[in-house]
Design an enzyme around this catalytic site. Structure first.
Site, PDB file in Angstrom:
ATOM      1  CB  CYS A 196     -16.190  16.941  -5.389  1.00 59.11           C
ATOM      2  SG  CYS A 196     -15.369  16.567  -6.933  1.00 59.11           S
ATOM      3  CB  CYS A 241     -13.607  11.014  -9.101  1.00 67.27           C
ATOM      4  SG  CYS A 241     -11.949  11.025  -8.434  1.00 67.27           S
ATOM      5  CB  CYS A 281      -8.716  17.547  -7.548  1.00 66.27           C
ATOM      6  SG  CYS A 281      -8.714  16.363  -6.195  1.00 66.27           S
ATOM      7  CD  GLU A 313      12.333   3.103   3.500  1.00 62.51           C
ATOM      8  OE1 GLU A 313      11.464   3.377   4.341  1.00 62.51           O
ATOM      9  OE2 GLU A 313      12.097   2.488   2.444  1.00 62.51           O
ATOM     10  CB  CYS A 317      -1.309   3.837   6.873  1.00 58.57           C
ATOM     11  SG  CYS A 317      -0.335   2.502   6.163  1.00 58.57           S
TER      12      CYS A 317
HETATM   13  N1  SAH Z   1       8.055   6.977   8.426  1.00 63.24           N
HETATM   14  C1  SAH Z   1       8.057   7.463   7.073  1.00 63.24           C
HETATM   15  C2  SAH Z   1       7.646   6.442   6.017  1.00 63.24           C
HETATM   16  C3  SAH Z   1       6.492   5.544   6.317  1.00 63.24           C
HETATM   17  S1  SAH Z   1       5.881   4.634   4.944  1.00 63.24           S
HETATM   18  C4  SAH Z   1       7.226   8.731   6.965  1.00 63.24           C
HETATM   19  O1  SAH Z   1       6.454   9.060   7.853  1.00 63.24           O
HETATM   20  O2  SAH Z   1       7.355   9.434   5.963  1.00 63.24           O
HETATM   21  C5  SAH Z   1       6.552   3.019   5.195  1.00 63.24           C
HETATM   22  C6  SAH Z   1       7.969   2.876   4.713  1.00 63.24           C
HETATM   23  O3  SAH Z   1       8.380   1.528   4.967  1.00 63.24           O
HETATM   24  C7  SAH Z   1       8.175   3.076   3.221  1.00 63.24           C
HETATM   25  O4  SAH Z   1       9.164   4.063   3.049  1.00 63.24           O
HETATM   26  C8  SAH Z   1       8.654   1.710   2.706  1.00 63.24           C
HETATM   27  O5  SAH Z   1       9.613   1.804   1.675  1.00 63.24           O
HETATM   28  C9  SAH Z   1       9.276   1.110   3.950  1.00 63.24           C
HETATM   29  N2  SAH Z   1       9.361  -0.358   4.026  1.00 63.24           N
HETATM   30  C10 SAH Z   1       8.523  -1.295   3.527  1.00 63.24           C
HETATM   31  N3  SAH Z   1       8.889  -2.528   3.908  1.00 63.24           N
HETATM   32  C11 SAH Z   1      10.002  -2.391   4.689  1.00 63.24           C
HETATM   33  C12 SAH Z   1      10.829  -3.312   5.408  1.00 63.24           C
HETATM   34  N4  SAH Z   1      10.581  -4.610   5.384  1.00 63.24           N
HETATM   35  N5  SAH Z   1      11.852  -2.814   6.108  1.00 63.24           N
HETATM   36  C13 SAH Z   1      12.095  -1.469   6.143  1.00 63.24           C
HETATM   37  N6  SAH Z   1      11.350  -0.572   5.498  1.00 63.24           N
HETATM   38  C14 SAH Z   1      10.302  -1.011   4.770  1.00 63.24           C
END
Ligand code: SAH
Length: 458
Positions: free
Chosen positions: A78, A84, A165, A339, A414
């Site tokens: 890039c 960046c 990008c 969630e 992650c």
């Molecule tokens: N499993 C989903 C999202 C993962 S990201 C996927 O693969 O797309 C993590 C998620 O946890 C986010 O959506 C965030 O809003 C949520 N989150 C954060 N703290 C939380 C809590 N204390 N209880 C429940 N959800 C939560």
């Protein structure tokens, strides 16, 4: 760590050896245990370093000469890589990136999790580690009287104009260029961050991988957007696959990109995409994984680790818009998803309907509160899946897992450091981690996603 820095500014260190990389891609070399962070230096490399800054616990250096080059070094493809900062390891070959991520995961498992003999697999990478992102969001501003949209220069809020990008879908590049040209031509005022003036703050676009549907979101400072109809007309004319034009209003002085107010300017409120056989509706503000190809790899691994036969009750904690929940519901008797973001749960419920799946239930709230409630009501999971944000699982949730004692836990993470911390707690409470699979969701960056399988011992 030593109290005083063993080096001072402008010192030269000859034959410095690099042993590691930091999360922002700097090489690490040590002087009597004191770490110096040096840009553009890779593990196994050697060279002369000039100390630029020496703080108490660590310092920064500049590589003046490289005397040994890593066989894994490559020229970053890039042209704006160094300005960046969005990618951190384009100067490492892809093979080197995958190896580095695996090594990093193994290292934190040992150091933080005290999990010495754990099986960490080689990172699952992409065949083509470029052009993988389905979503782009670029800040808009003015520079020398010109309308610019691109990226913030490293460690600053100066916007550098950008026309491509190479980790983005080509389609996203194309869409951004159209939106930019149209808004500039129609005289839409770019946002002036310093004075909190102007109209257009960010351009966001998302392209669905399987269906090709495109959404454009214009994030504006004011609800008033001049030439609304004309903008829409021109966007529709120039962008193939366009299904949705959204305005999001963010009137606050903040780094957060989107505000609370969202209007459909044209077309649908959502775009549709598939992961495997499951269809998802994605709205402007939904969290949706950005690398569709690898999301499928990750979810399939999670499904494999859950090892379902159709009789199980499954809980999906931190479920977002229900992507993993619906993936698992294909093979489970019943799935409960939880969630914290209400809008995401609305999306999750709609997605269940969209796929005519009746064996899923979603609830809004913190996982650490909702799951203990379910447990009290007699809901007992055979398999529990967690996919928490970077800070990992709440301790209350880990304690609930230890009382509920599901036979299997699948932990999607992650952040390897908090994963290792949480695995240790689960191990101490009677679980055994069978394996950890790193998956490369973000090639060219330091990020690494992991999925791990735990079983209840005895
Ligand atoms: N499993 C989903 C999202 C993962 S990201 C996927 O693969 O797309 C993590 C998620 O946890 C986010 O959506 C965030 O809003 C949520 N989150 C954060 N703290 C939380 C809590 N204390 N209880 C429940 N959800 C939560």
């Amino acid at each position: 760590m030593s109290k005083r820095a063993p080096v001072k500014k402008n010192d030269f260190i000859e034959e410095a050896t690099f042993e590691d990389l930091t999360h922002d891609g700097n090489g690490v070399t040590k002087v009597e245990g004191y770490p110096l962070f040096v840009p553009d230096a890779l593990p196994e490399e050697k060279g002369t370093v000039k100390v630029v800054k020496a703080s108490k616990g660590y310092g920064f250096g500049k590589l003046m000469e490289r005397t040994k080059e890593s066989p894994k070094r490559q020229d970053p493809p890039c042209p704006i890589y160094h300005e960046c900062g969005g990618c951190q390891i384009q100067h490492l070959t892809y093979e080197g990136q995958l190896e580095f991520k695996e090594k990093h995961v193994r290292e934190v498992m040992t150091r933080i999790g005290k999990l010495d003999n754990i099986k960490v697999h080689p990172t699952l990478g992409m065949e083509e580690p470029w052009r993988y992102r389905n979503k782009a969001q670029v800040p808009v501003g003015e520079k020398d009287g010109r309308f610019v949209a691109g990226f913030y220069q490293k460690r600053s809020h100066e916007i550098i104009d950008m026309d491509k990008c190479i980790v983005q879908f080509e389609k996203n590049d194309e869409v951004i260029q159209h939106v930019k040209a149209i808004c500039e031509r129609l005289g839409i005022q770019p946002y002036d961050e310093a004075n909190h003036r102007g109209t257009l703050r960010h351009i966001m676009t998302r392209t669905a991988y399987e269906t090709g549907e495109v959404m454009v979101v214009l994030v504006t400072r004011t609800a008033k957007l001049p030439h609304k109809e004309k903008i829409v007309e021109e966007l529709v004319k120039s962008i193939d696959g366009l299904k949705s034009v959204i305005q999001n209003v963010n009137s606050k002085k903040t780094n957060v990109i989107m505000g609370d107010e969202t209007h459909v300017l044209w077309g649908q409120e959502v775009i549709y995409d598939y992961i495997g056989n499951i269809k998802f509706a994605i709205s402007a503000r939904s969290f949706y994984q950005v690398n569709p190809e690898q999301t499928r790899v990750l979810y399939e691994k999670a499904l494999e680790y859950a090892d379902l036969n159709g009789e199980e009750t499954v809980i999906d904690a931190y479920c977002g818009i229900g992507t993993i929940s619906l993936f698992l519901a294909q093979k489970a008797k019943k799935v409960y998803g939880v969630e914290i973001v209400p809008q995401a749960i609305d999306d999750a419920k709609n997605n269940a309907k969209l796929n005519e799946m009746n064996n899923v239930e979603f609830e809004v709230g913190p996982a650490e509160v909702v799951i203990p409630n379910w447990y009290e009501q007699g809901i007992q999971a055979d398999v529990l899946v967690v996919d928490p944000p970077r800070k990992g699982c709440d301790e209350a949730l880990l304690n609930t897992i230890l009382s509920m004692r599901p036979k299997k836990v699948v932990y999607v993470s992650c952040n390897p450091s908090t994963l290792a911390r949480d695995l240790r707690i689960l191990e101490d409470g009677g679980y055994e981690t069978l394996e950890v699979q790193p998956v490369d969701m973000f090639p060219q960056t330091m990020h690494v996603e992991c999925v791990s399988q735990l079983i209840l011992k005895g």
